[in-house]
Write an enzyme that holds these catalytic residues in place. Structure first.
Site, PDB file in Angstrom:
ATOM      1  N   TYR B  61     -16.382  -5.387   5.617  1.00 44.95           N
ATOM      2  CA  TYR B  61     -16.551  -4.605   6.169  1.00 44.95           C
ATOM      3  C   TYR B  61     -17.846  -4.095   6.635  1.00 44.95           C
ATOM      4  CZ  TYR B  61     -15.920  -0.675   2.626  1.00 44.95           C
ATOM      5  OH  TYR B  61     -15.893   0.669   2.349  1.00 44.95           O
ATOM      6  N   TYR B 170     -13.314  -5.303  14.217  1.00 41.68           N
ATOM      7  CA  TYR B 170     -12.271  -4.934  13.008  1.00 41.68           C
ATOM      8  C   TYR B 170     -11.475  -4.317  13.668  1.00 41.68           C
ATOM      9  CZ  TYR B 170     -10.627  -3.968   8.504  1.00 41.68           C
ATOM     10  OH  TYR B 170     -10.041  -3.468   7.728  1.00 41.68           O
ATOM     11  N   GLY B 171     -10.163  -4.862  13.751  1.00 40.55           N
ATOM     12  CA  GLY B 171      -8.810  -3.938  14.344  1.00 40.55           C
ATOM     13  C   GLY B 171      -7.722  -3.571  13.825  1.00 40.55           C
ATOM     14  N   ALA B 172      -8.169  -3.637  12.497  1.00 43.73           N
ATOM     15  CA  ALA B 172      -6.533  -3.809  12.114  1.00 43.73           C
ATOM     16  C   ALA B 172      -6.952  -1.924  10.179  1.00 43.73           C
ATOM     17  CB  ALA B 172      -6.367  -4.442  11.075  1.00 43.73           C
ATOM     18  N   TYR B 175      -7.571   1.277  11.317  1.00 43.85           N
ATOM     19  CA  TYR B 175      -9.486   2.046  11.193  1.00 43.85           C
ATOM     20  C   TYR B 175      -9.202   2.373  12.899  1.00 43.85           C
ATOM     21  CZ  TYR B 175     -10.067   0.791   6.530  1.00 43.85           C
ATOM     22  OH  TYR B 175     -10.402   0.741   5.000  1.00 43.85           O
ATOM     23  N   ARG B 302      -1.089 -14.030  -0.016  1.00 43.23           N
ATOM     24  CA  ARG B 302      -1.852 -13.894  -1.271  1.00 43.23           C
ATOM     25  C   ARG B 302      -1.252 -15.915  -1.924  1.00 43.23           C
ATOM     26  NH1 ARG B 302       2.195 -11.012  -3.457  1.00 43.23           N
ATOM     27  NH2 ARG B 302       2.638 -12.177  -5.470  1.00 43.23           N
ATOM     28  N   ARG B 325      -7.557 -12.424  -2.572  1.00 37.13           N
ATOM     29  CA  ARG B 325      -7.665 -12.047  -4.059  1.00 37.13           C
ATOM     30  C   ARG B 325      -7.877 -13.665  -4.884  1.00 37.13           C
ATOM     31  NH1 ARG B 325      -2.141  -8.140  -3.431  1.00 37.13           N
ATOM     32  NH2 ARG B 325      -1.711 -10.095  -1.566  1.00 37.13           N
ATOM     33  N   CYS B 348      -4.089 -16.396  -8.789  1.00 40.51           N
ATOM     34  CA  CYS B 348      -3.320 -14.981  -8.850  1.00 40.51           C
ATOM     35  C   CYS B 348      -2.489 -14.292  -9.356  1.00 40.51           C
ATOM     36  CB  CYS B 348      -4.048 -14.059  -7.130  1.00 40.51           C
ATOM     37  SG  CYS B 348      -4.038 -12.830  -6.569  1.00 40.51           S
ATOM     38  N   CYS B 354      -8.788  -5.990  -9.130  1.00 42.12           N
ATOM     39  CA  CYS B 354      -9.680  -5.801  -7.278  1.00 42.12           C
ATOM     40  C   CYS B 354      -9.452  -4.507  -6.974  1.00 42.12           C
ATOM     41  CB  CYS B 354      -9.637  -7.607  -7.380  1.00 42.12           C
ATOM     42  SG  CYS B 354      -8.535  -7.509  -5.944  1.00 42.12           S
TER      43      CYS B 354
END
Lengths: 707, 707
Positions: B61, B170-172, B175, B302, B325, B348, B354
């Site tokens: 970001y 960025y819209g998720a 934010y 994932r 991840r 993972c 992380c």
């Protein structure tokens, strides 16, 4: 300059080893958040203190190696020569004003997070820090001890090479040296554990090695902790080292030390806030240090009074007045004392906003001094102000709260000749009018008091109280520049974080639903059982609860937080605040959300009874309720922005009135912490002649080499 | 290379606007902690993923302006051209491997801490973030909206100029864009609030403006959130935006977007851990996106299984396999699939270490991949290993836990030809042998599983289980290099943080006092009422409590923390873990310290009865006790270091045995998190031929320009 005789003792030079401090004002090491990665910001921040008259100025704690990496906090790492070169900018900047520069070489031991280095923690024994989860420390081997002492010597060499005059072996605040001294943290069976002499060995050997390396060039200082009030929560960070033992250690090490820097107790006591500790609270411990040494001693204690400072020195309790917070609040305190401008001293409020910023991994800030930390970033000087353009414009500031007062002072200092600060209430101060009347919060009033003196003295300012201005009044006022600083108020509708809709049963003008302002203005619950509901997390709800408990009410404090007043933990007050309320008989219910105030007695197992029931849920979402006579809602604030919006929404009327610009500042923009509201008022005034004053100018950032 | 036909679909190129991705493997934006202030570290970290075959690689970001400053977190600030130049190093490094580079332009709105900038927060309405205390946001004016859109366009221009191929709006994740979309966070009455079209206006206008500026050069991506499982705690970060509404918005914006990057639910669901979410858990939401668009869609979940990835693409649910991840755990996953080396994929674990590192403001790290984040810092490559000197020396590693396994693998890859990994227990895995058997923790076993495959395959390694070595055995073994990796165990003596003395009443071999290992090995309490006492704060105590509750015991979990398992909040599991235990009937008592296990029934008002009483105090220090049949102590661990100390303490014997060096790694040095123990084993192997392998080599740090 002619110093008042009663303060002359403060301006005597003091020899420390091979160096001489020009006076007795000594800025002890304290965090800035600039470290060695923002070297020019660091240098400018420290240089201001030297310019203001502090004879000794230290940089913050300086980790000596990667196994005491304090990431995510930013520290003055001195792991290698390149780090030292960066820090050397500060030494140079301090010297430019004739002061001595100090560097506090540091190892955190079991408390080092090592977030960037990912090295293992080091400690005398395999103990865990109660400050960190995620890992125990390595019990240091003989090889580790020797290596770490070499690291200390290497760091000292680097510090001397880049110009530092005073080099520390830091032994206080629960870090590695203290861990060795402690019979609780040090369980070793070799020559570094057991007897007091053994537990002191690591510290003494390190002092000796550092002295051998740089003793001829630099003063060797050490910072030690005296056991303070054992009743203070957090006192376990000085586990088991009693005062008499520490005095013995001082005696053992005295031939190796040029300056004793004394702290008291755990950090919450050492940096005690004004809520729980009076000025000079450490004197009852620090006065004993001279039993063990004739070397100079620096003592702290949130000293703000020149007379008390002179008394501490005159009585022989200490040789230097140490300061961290007061030197942030007013870097020019020594000069102001020298010049007799005592009422111009911006006194530290003791609210620990500086420490809150450090604890939240931000750079230094101060509620009293908006310029703290902004010397390089924004080019702000605490005492000098660039003359503004357009100062002939008459200015109207509506609202004499923290932001409005600050803005008026700065505009006047920038040369505006007609600044009217108009307040609806009978007194200036805004929310501080009632905040300072909450139990233990009196010293926060210093924010108002300093500004009141300034406002009275600045010829360009006129303060008018008791006059509430509407939009028409503003348009008619004759101002060309208008600043709206009408603040905010606590909502009585129960809107709270995550619940933007009003709470059923809450509302204005209900006898059993109160806001903090109403309580402070004298409104009282209609019956004895009061629920104070807190979704704010700082001082207001506990303050109101304590006030009502003192008035005889049975107070239950219900909070959405798992810990009461988590923000107070960041100011080091949390444990004391909670113990204080507990003693006052306030019952606390944690992690609980109230969603309704319903009529009728509660079906609650808590069986409090009362004509009203607060209804909600616990941390698992299971239903919860309790009966009461009244609810105080400390839920959310709302900007008082109607005046601004009305004015800003009618450009034609503004133009017709000859008003070139309307701005707003402080809580009228968005409710926030006092420090941020004051900062906002200050910033607008500093940038009032920029092309777009409502939008902050970019500030200078230090950049990474692109290699 | 010949790709297996069933995975060939994953290697098809995909056009996104004016650019073409070389395959369907897409590393979605995720935090690294390197931002634009550590540009070379950032570039090296991302370049490895491109090298490993990810066709699209995004930086984290990127805050577009100072009013979305994320300090103290380190983000990819792109406030000005100098920031962009720094970030451009990453674009360049990604291009060097033929992949496309993406930058996620971002504004946090009400969630922006603005810790460094001290600017006011911006939001559609004056709401507060439930993530932050200390201030509400400013309700954005029309001027703010226009300025912020200009900032977005300016940042997009800078991103394009330094070479990014994919630029995000960025819209998720809750934010600013989401705050506008939400009917709960957006209470505006102007054209930007109210109807869905109005709430979407800010987002659509911004997309349009960005597209007008850079649409010809770059792909315009947007990241949006589908409402997921509304039963998940934290779901309020997507307040009130239902799936059907989001699909409508997608339809409205589709002509402006070249790539849809889809997330699901709040962050704890979107980055759901393996404890509570299976692989592909987002499919039931993401498959619907193509109802509204024919543009390419990237979906995460994932994913670690190539077959499932091919199925997701083949079924048309998504066009790109997004990963954060898994791309950290194995940057070379695409190449390994292409080369058919499926059992070499480092899967993972879904343990969110992380994210824990991000949440604690540290740079990226990974329990599976010790090289993550170390590409520039330490010059480590996940798949390439510098040949060591002295590889002819036979190596003995004692202990096949996480650190020992990792060390053996890396030593073998560095060319050591005779590495014996000797384990006392019948299986390798160390603490993972029992951890992976705790409820919900099965996938953590992947740590062992991947290493087991490597150990079996590497010709230089021999694994010997069921053989416990004493010092004499080690001396006789014939090794020239010895590494002790004997781990740690939970103490049964009740020693706990802040209390280094044993707890009265605790001790070994008591039927009513248990350790976690004993419980996992089958030891059971002698009666139904069990107190699990937790001073550790992570997964062990809740895991043991759940295990015993499932076995029918009445479990009380007593913890010193104010919140159960605070570490799980950093892995985004806290709320789910607590709800899970609550449903399992485990009673929790917070902020309570146990200091003694006394005989006799408790005089406690809790009235639990039982032959034993746990005695202690509550958060105020007031006495507390409860009766029980047994206590499980999850208090503190101790290194199993006796073997190391015996060997290291007898240099003559080592010399006589021809052993040149004895090292130790992992918990045998100091008990710590799994990720750190593995890191330690890896580091020793990488640096085994340095002059002093026990002391980590300095790592490269990026420096600040001294101006």
């Amino acid at each position: 300059m002619t110093v008042d005789a009663r303060h002359a003792i403060l301006f005597e030079p003091v020899a420390i080893g091979p160096r001489t401090l020009p006076n007795r004002f000594y800025q002890v090491p304290h965090a800035s958040g600039f470290g060695s990665v923002r070297p020019r910001t660091q240098a400018a921040f420290r240089a201001i203190k030297a310019e203001g008259g502090w004879g000794g100025v230290c940089v913050e704690y300086a980790p000596i190696a990667a196994d005491t990496d304090d990431t995510p906090a930013v520290a003055a790492d001195i792991w290698d020569e390149a780090d030292a070169r960066a820090l050397g900018l500060a030494a140079e900047a301090i010297h430019a004003h004739g002061s001595l520069a100090g560097l506090e070489l540091y190892h955190g031991g079991a408390t080092a997070p090592n977030g960037a280095s990912r090295f293992v923690r080091m400690a005398p024994s395999q103990v865990t820090s109660d400050r960190l989860w995620g890992g125990l420390a390595k019990e240091m081997t003989a090889g580790d001890i020797a290596r770490l002492q070499r690291d200390w010597v290497r760091a000292a060499r680097h510090a001397a090479d880049v110009g530092f005059d005073i080099v520390y072996v830091y032994g206080a605040h629960g870090y590695l040296m203290t861990q060795f001294l402690s019979p609780v943290m040090n369980l070793r069976t070799d020559g570094y554990g057991g007897s007091l002499a053994n537990r002191g060995r690591f510290w003494l050997e390190t002092l000796e090695a550092v002295r051998a390396e740089i003793g001829g060039e630099c003063a060797v200082a050490t910072r030690i902790a005296l056991h303070g009030d054992s009743g203070v929560p957090g006192a376990e960070t000085l586990p088991g080292i009693e005062v008499d033992d520490m005095l013995k250690l001082i005696g053992m090490a005295d031939h190796l030390v040029d300056l004793w820097d004394v702290t008291v107790g755990s950090w919450p006591e050492d940096s005690g806030t004004s809520r729980y500790y009076p000025e000079g609270h450490q004197r009852r411990w620090t006065h004993r240090v001279h039993e063990a040494t004739a070397k100079p001693v620096v003592a702290v204690g949130r000293y703000t009074s020149p007379d008390l400072m002179a008394q501490v020195i005159g009585s022989g309790e200490a040789d230097l007045i140490g300061s961290a917070r007061q030197a942030i609040a007013d870097p020019f305190l020594p000069r102001k004392i020298a010049e007799g401008r005592l009422d111009e001293i911006r006194e530290c409020t003791g609210s620990n906003i500086c420490i809150l910023r450090e604890e939240t991994f931000n750079h230094v800030g101060c509620v009293q001094n908006a310029t703290a930390g902004e010397e390089f970033r924004r080019g702000w000087h605490p005492e000098r102000f660039t003359p503004a353009t357009g100062v002939e414009r008459p200015v109207l500031i509506v609202g004499a709260g923290p932001a409005g007062m600050e803005c008026a002072v700065v505009l006047a200092k920038r040369g505006f000749g007609a600044v009217h600060l108009v307040e609806a209430e009978p007194d200036i101060g805004g929310r501080l009018r009632w905040t300072r009347r909450l139990p233990t919060l009196g010293d926060w009033g210093r924010i108002t008091d300093w500004r009141a003196v300034q406002l009275a003295r600045l010829p360009g300012v006129e303060v008018i109280t008791g006059r509430r201005l509407g939009a028409a009044d503003v348009l008619d006022y004759g101002a060309e520049l208008v600043v709206i600083a009408t603040g905010s108020s606590w909502r009585c509708d129960g809107v709270q974080p995550g619940h933007p809709e009003p709470m059923p049963g809450a509302g204005p003008a209900l006898p059993h639903v109160l806001t903090p302002e109403q309580v402070c203005a004298g409104k009282r619950p209609p019956g004895p059982r009061v629920v104070v509901y807190d979704t704010d997390g700082y001082y207001v709800a506990p303050g109101v609860a304590e006030l009502l408990a003192a008035d005889g009410y049975q107070v239950s404090l219900v909070t959405t937080f798992a810990v009461l007043s988590p923000v107070s933990d960041e100011t080091l007050e949390g444990d004391m605040l909670r113990a204080h309320l507990h003693r006052a008989g306030v019952r606390v219910r944690h992690a609980t959300t109230i969603t309704e105030i319903a009529p009728g007695p509660a079906p609650s197992p808590e069986g409090d009874g009362g004509p009203w029931t607060v209804v909600g849920h616990d941390r698992y979402g299971d239903p919860w309720s309790a009966g009461c006579d009244a609810v105080v809602l400390v839920t959310q604030q709302a900007s008082e922005d109607a005046l601004y919006l009305e004015l800003a929404g009618d450009p034609a009327a503004l133009a017709a009135a000859g008003i070139g610009a309307v701005h707003r500042i402080g809580d009228a923009v968005a409710p926030r912490m006092l420090s941020e509201a004051i900062f906002d008022g200050h910033r607008l005034a500093r940038e009032i002649d920029s092309p777009d004053p409502a939008t902050p100018l970019p500030y200078r950032r230090e950049r990474t080499e692109l290699g």
